[in-house]
Design an enzyme around this catalytic site. Structure first.
Site, PDB file in Angstrom:
ATOM      1  N   HIS A 188       0.830  -1.224   0.000  1.00  0.00           N
ATOM      2  CA  HIS A 188       0.000   0.000   0.000  1.00  0.00           C
ATOM      3  C   HIS A 188       0.853   1.258   0.000  1.00  0.00           C
ATOM      4  O   HIS A 188       0.351   2.338   0.309  1.00  0.00           O
ATOM      5  CB  HIS A 188      -0.944  -0.001   1.222  1.00  0.00           C
ATOM      6  N   THR A 238      -3.949  -7.926  11.091  1.00  0.00           N
ATOM      7  CA  THR A 238      -4.819  -7.338  10.072  1.00  0.00           C
ATOM      8  C   THR A 238      -6.242  -7.869  10.253  1.00  0.00           C
ATOM      9  O   THR A 238      -6.453  -9.031  10.588  1.00  0.00           O
ATOM     10  CB  THR A 238      -4.308  -7.606   8.633  1.00  0.00           C
ATOM     11  N   ASN A 286      -3.152 -12.558  15.770  1.00  0.00           N
ATOM     12  CA  ASN A 286      -3.937 -11.327  15.810  1.00  0.00           C
ATOM     13  C   ASN A 286      -4.553 -11.149  17.204  1.00  0.00           C
ATOM     14  O   ASN A 286      -4.710 -12.115  17.951  1.00  0.00           O
ATOM     15  CB  ASN A 286      -5.040 -11.379  14.745  1.00  0.00           C
ATOM     16  N   LEU A 287      -4.937  -9.878  17.493  1.00  0.00           N
ATOM     17  CA  LEU A 287      -5.540  -9.650  18.821  1.00  0.00           C
ATOM     18  C   LEU A 287      -6.836 -10.452  18.984  1.00  0.00           C
ATOM     19  O   LEU A 287      -7.172 -10.948  20.047  1.00  0.00           O
ATOM     20  CB  LEU A 287      -5.816  -8.152  18.993  1.00  0.00           C
TER      21      LEU A 287
HETATM   22  C1  BV8 Z   1      -7.939  -2.482  -5.430  1.00  0.00           C
HETATM   23  C2  BV8 Z   1      -4.024   3.770   2.275  1.00  0.00           C
HETATM   24  C3  BV8 Z   1      -8.323  -2.826  -7.723  1.00  0.00           C
HETATM   25  C4  BV8 Z   1      -2.658   3.838   2.812  1.00  0.00           C
HETATM   26  C5  BV8 Z   1      -5.455   1.836   2.414  1.00  0.00           C
HETATM   27  C6  BV8 Z   1     -15.874  -5.238  -2.392  1.00  0.00           C
HETATM   28  C7  BV8 Z   1     -15.314  -6.489  -2.265  1.00  0.00           C
HETATM   29  C8  BV8 Z   1     -13.943  -6.679  -2.395  1.00  0.00           C
HETATM   30  C9  BV8 Z   1     -13.108  -5.610  -2.658  1.00  0.00           C
HETATM   31  C10 BV8 Z   1     -13.657  -4.370  -2.768  1.00  0.00           C
HETATM   32  C11 BV8 Z   1     -15.027  -4.170  -2.654  1.00  0.00           C
HETATM   33  N1  BV8 Z   1     -15.261  -2.851  -2.830  1.00  0.00           N
HETATM   34  C12 BV8 Z   1     -14.076  -2.207  -3.039  1.00  0.00           C
HETATM   35  C13 BV8 Z   1     -13.116  -3.130  -3.016  1.00  0.00           C
HETATM   36  C14 BV8 Z   1     -11.685  -2.901  -3.207  1.00  0.00           C
HETATM   37  C15 BV8 Z   1     -11.089  -2.236  -1.985  1.00  0.00           C
HETATM   38  C16 BV8 Z   1     -11.498  -2.931  -0.695  1.00  0.00           C
HETATM   39  O1  BV8 Z   1     -10.989  -3.961  -0.351  1.00  0.00           O
HETATM   40  N2  BV8 Z   1     -12.440  -2.308   0.028  1.00  0.00           N
HETATM   41  C17 BV8 Z   1     -12.888  -2.931   1.266  1.00  0.00           C
HETATM   42  C18 BV8 Z   1     -12.998  -1.886   2.367  1.00  0.00           C
HETATM   43  C19 BV8 Z   1     -14.197  -3.653   0.990  1.00  0.00           C
HETATM   44  N3  BV8 Z   1      -9.657  -2.392  -2.156  1.00  0.00           N
HETATM   45  C20 BV8 Z   1      -8.987  -1.502  -2.903  1.00  0.00           C
HETATM   46  O2  BV8 Z   1      -9.492  -0.505  -3.396  1.00  0.00           O
HETATM   47  C21 BV8 Z   1      -7.519  -1.827  -3.159  1.00  0.00           C
HETATM   48  N4  BV8 Z   1      -7.283  -1.724  -4.550  1.00  0.00           N
HETATM   49  O3  BV8 Z   1      -8.742  -3.323  -5.131  1.00  0.00           O
HETATM   50  O4  BV8 Z   1      -7.594  -2.172  -6.694  1.00  0.00           O
HETATM   51  C22 BV8 Z   1      -7.804  -2.345  -9.017  1.00  0.00           C
HETATM   52  C23 BV8 Z   1      -7.768  -3.244 -10.073  1.00  0.00           C
HETATM   53  C24 BV8 Z   1      -7.304  -2.798 -11.287  1.00  0.00           C
HETATM   54  C25 BV8 Z   1      -6.867  -1.473 -11.432  1.00  0.00           C
HETATM   55  C26 BV8 Z   1      -6.915  -0.593 -10.354  1.00  0.00           C
HETATM   56  C27 BV8 Z   1      -7.400  -1.028  -9.138  1.00  0.00           C
HETATM   57  C28 BV8 Z   1      -6.596  -0.841  -2.455  1.00  0.00           C
HETATM   58  C29 BV8 Z   1      -6.652  -1.066  -0.971  1.00  0.00           C
HETATM   59  C30 BV8 Z   1      -5.643  -0.161  -0.273  1.00  0.00           C
HETATM   60  C31 BV8 Z   1      -6.367   0.979   0.334  1.00  0.00           C
HETATM   61  N5  BV8 Z   1      -5.441   1.791   1.121  1.00  0.00           N
HETATM   62  N6  BV8 Z   1      -4.782   2.772   3.061  1.00  0.00           N
HETATM   63  C32 BV8 Z   1      -2.748   4.390   4.198  1.00  0.00           C
HETATM   64  O5  BV8 Z   1      -3.177   5.558   4.331  1.00  0.00           O
HETATM   65  O6  BV8 Z   1      -2.382   3.657   5.123  1.00  0.00           O
HETATM   66  S1  BV8 Z   1      -6.367   0.712   3.276  1.00  0.00           S
HETATM   67  C33 BV8 Z   1      -5.997   0.623   4.924  1.00  0.00           C
HETATM   68  O7  BV8 Z   1      -6.529  -0.653   5.340  1.00  0.00           O
HETATM   69  C34 BV8 Z   1      -4.524   0.553   5.266  1.00  0.00           C
HETATM   70  O8  BV8 Z   1      -3.679   0.424   4.137  1.00  0.00           O
HETATM   71  C35 BV8 Z   1      -4.446  -0.723   6.092  1.00  0.00           C
HETATM   72  O9  BV8 Z   1      -3.204  -1.266   6.044  1.00  0.00           O
HETATM   73  C36 BV8 Z   1      -5.459  -1.543   5.411  1.00  0.00           C
HETATM   74  C37 BV8 Z   1      -5.898  -2.802   6.082  1.00  0.00           C
HETATM   75  O10 BV8 Z   1      -6.272  -2.503   7.417  1.00  0.00           O
HETATM   76  P1  BV8 Z   1      -5.553  -3.358   8.570  1.00  0.00           P
HETATM   77  O11 BV8 Z   1      -4.089  -3.212   8.398  1.00  0.00           O
HETATM   78  O12 BV8 Z   1      -6.112  -4.722   8.601  1.00  0.00           O
HETATM   79  O13 BV8 Z   1      -5.946  -2.532   9.866  1.00  0.00           O
HETATM   80  P2  BV8 Z   1      -7.319  -2.662  10.690  1.00  0.00           P
HETATM   81  O14 BV8 Z   1      -7.367  -1.487  11.609  1.00  0.00           O
HETATM   82  O15 BV8 Z   1      -8.446  -2.912   9.761  1.00  0.00           O
HETATM   83  O16 BV8 Z   1      -7.123  -3.993  11.558  1.00  0.00           O
HETATM   84  C38 BV8 Z   1      -6.129  -4.049  12.565  1.00  0.00           C
HETATM   85  C39 BV8 Z   1      -6.134  -5.461  13.124  1.00  0.00           C
HETATM   86  O17 BV8 Z   1      -5.090  -5.555  14.090  1.00  0.00           O
HETATM   87  C40 BV8 Z   1      -7.430  -5.825  13.831  1.00  0.00           C
HETATM   88  O18 BV8 Z   1      -7.813  -7.136  13.442  1.00  0.00           O
HETATM   89  C41 BV8 Z   1      -7.056  -5.794  15.325  1.00  0.00           C
HETATM   90  O19 BV8 Z   1      -7.759  -6.780  16.048  1.00  0.00           O
HETATM   91  C42 BV8 Z   1      -5.595  -6.147  15.279  1.00  0.00           C
HETATM   92  N7  BV8 Z   1      -4.814  -5.578  16.397  1.00  0.00           N
HETATM   93  C43 BV8 Z   1      -5.002  -4.379  17.012  1.00  0.00           C
HETATM   94  N8  BV8 Z   1      -4.071  -4.238  17.979  1.00  0.00           N
HETATM   95  C44 BV8 Z   1      -3.287  -5.339  17.943  1.00  0.00           C
HETATM   96  C45 BV8 Z   1      -3.756  -6.196  16.938  1.00  0.00           C
HETATM   97  N9  BV8 Z   1      -3.199  -7.393  16.682  1.00  0.00           N
HETATM   98  C46 BV8 Z   1      -2.140  -7.749  17.424  1.00  0.00           C
HETATM   99  N10 BV8 Z   1      -1.618  -6.975  18.410  1.00  0.00           N
HETATM  100  C47 BV8 Z   1      -2.169  -5.782  18.700  1.00  0.00           C
HETATM  101  N11 BV8 Z   1      -1.644  -5.024  19.686  1.00  0.00           N
END
Ligand code: BV8
Length: 229
Positions: free
Chosen positions: A109, A177, A202-203
């Site tokens: 990303h 994640t 994961n947490l």
């Molecule tokens: C693409 C920018 C295609 C950078 C980010 C419907 C179905 C399927 C897909 C889609 C859909 N509708 C849209 C899509 C596509 C979309 C998507 O997936 N949307 C989702 C929301 C449905 N994806 C995209 O658009 C991607 N691109 O598909 O392109 C394409 C094809 C051809 C041509 C062109 C394009 C692009 C996705 C990237 C988006 N950018 N951020 C930034 O600013 O950081 S996303 C954002 O979410 C971050 O990048 C982050 O890394 C990412 C994932 O989040 P996580 O890392 O999982 O973080 P989260 O907070 O969610 O979870 C944390 C976890 O840690 C939790 O489980 C928690 O319990 C745990 N935790 C917390 N504390 C701890 C812990 N674990 C252990 N120890 C701890 N202490």
């Protein structure tokens, strides 16, 4: 289980949480305070680039004040000690994996300390604030700089290299994640199709929990070192 010959590791925001970097979808996460469409989409950037610059300036300032944690260092040591194929894919845009010694690393990303010029399409390192008057060090254009991160609707980086590694791995470990964002959330299924053992550290159980052969739940700084060492 027999000793793996090829490991792929995927990390998300949870691995950096204990370093002091907010996650996205936890109850007090970034997306609970800010609408992702305003700051993490090309449309949001086109509508209000200054808002987006402020968002990433805030995150760059925050990362500058934190350190890698025991989970980052455990992955750095694993890479050094492991004798087979190894690839660490992170969704995170922070630089904590590098600072903990990881080298075979893909930022799918993008990275907050890099910038992309939309005029000449060249990338450069970017550690300070970015604004509408930022100048491209390559072509000199002013006002064409954007953070070199992958927004929703944009293609993540190095997908071919990632899928090649997933189809060849025999151990896939997902760390910190929520399994909400694709294509990263689908990697566990690609690894399983290739016959890999799949492990979630994961947490709490993620959206993709059902696809993992094994899971450890708890804070990354305790479960990751315990698992990899
Ligand atoms: C693409 C920018 C295609 C950078 C980010 C419907 C179905 C399927 C897909 C889609 C859909 N509708 C849209 C899509 C596509 C979309 C998507 O997936 N949307 C989702 C929301 C449905 N994806 C995209 O658009 C991607 N691109 O598909 O392109 C394409 C094809 C051809 C041509 C062109 C394009 C692009 C996705 C990237 C988006 N950018 N951020 C930034 O600013 O950081 S996303 C954002 O979410 C971050 O990048 C982050 O890394 C990412 C994932 O989040 P996580 O890392 O999982 O973080 P989260 O907070 O969610 O979870 C944390 C976890 O840690 C939790 O489980 C928690 O319990 C745990 N935790 C917390 N504390 C701890 C812990 N674990 C252990 N120890 C701890 N202490």
């Amino acid at each position: 289980m027999k000793y793996p010959s090829s490991i792929v590791i995927l990390t998300g925001a949870g691995i950096s949480a204990e370093s002091g970097i907010s996650t996205f979808r936890d109850p007090d996460g970034i997306w609970s305070k800010i609408d992702y469409r305003e700051v993490a989409t090309p449309q949001g950037f086109a509508a209000n680039p200054l808002r987006v610059h402020e968002f990433y300036n805030w995150r760059r300032r925050n990362v500058a004040t934190v350190e890698p944690n025991a989970a980052h260092f455990a992955l750095g040591r694993l890479e050094q000690e492991f004798r087979g194929e190894f690839l660490l894919v992170t969704q995170n845009v922070d630089s904590l994996h590098e600072r903990a010694g990881s080298k075979r690393l893909i930022h799918m990303h993008g990275q907050h300390d890099k910038a992309l010029c939309t005029a000449c399409e060249q990338r450069c390192a970017w550690h300070g604030e970015m604004s509408l008057s930022s100048q491209c060090p390559h072509c000199g254009s002013v006002g064409y700089m954007r953070p070199d991160v992958v927004w929703f609707g944009e293609m993540p980086y190095e997908m071919d290299r990632i899928y090649t590694a997933l189809t060849a791995c025999d151990l896939f470990i997902s760390i910190g994640t929520s399994g909400n964002v694709y294509p990263a959330a689908g990697f566990v299924r690609e690894a399983r199709k290739a016959g890999a053992r799949t492990v979630e550290l994961n947490l709490e159980p993620s959206e993709g929990a059902a696809h993992f052969n094994e899971a450890e739940h708890g804070p990354a700084t305790s479960i990751v070192p315990a698992y990899v060492e």
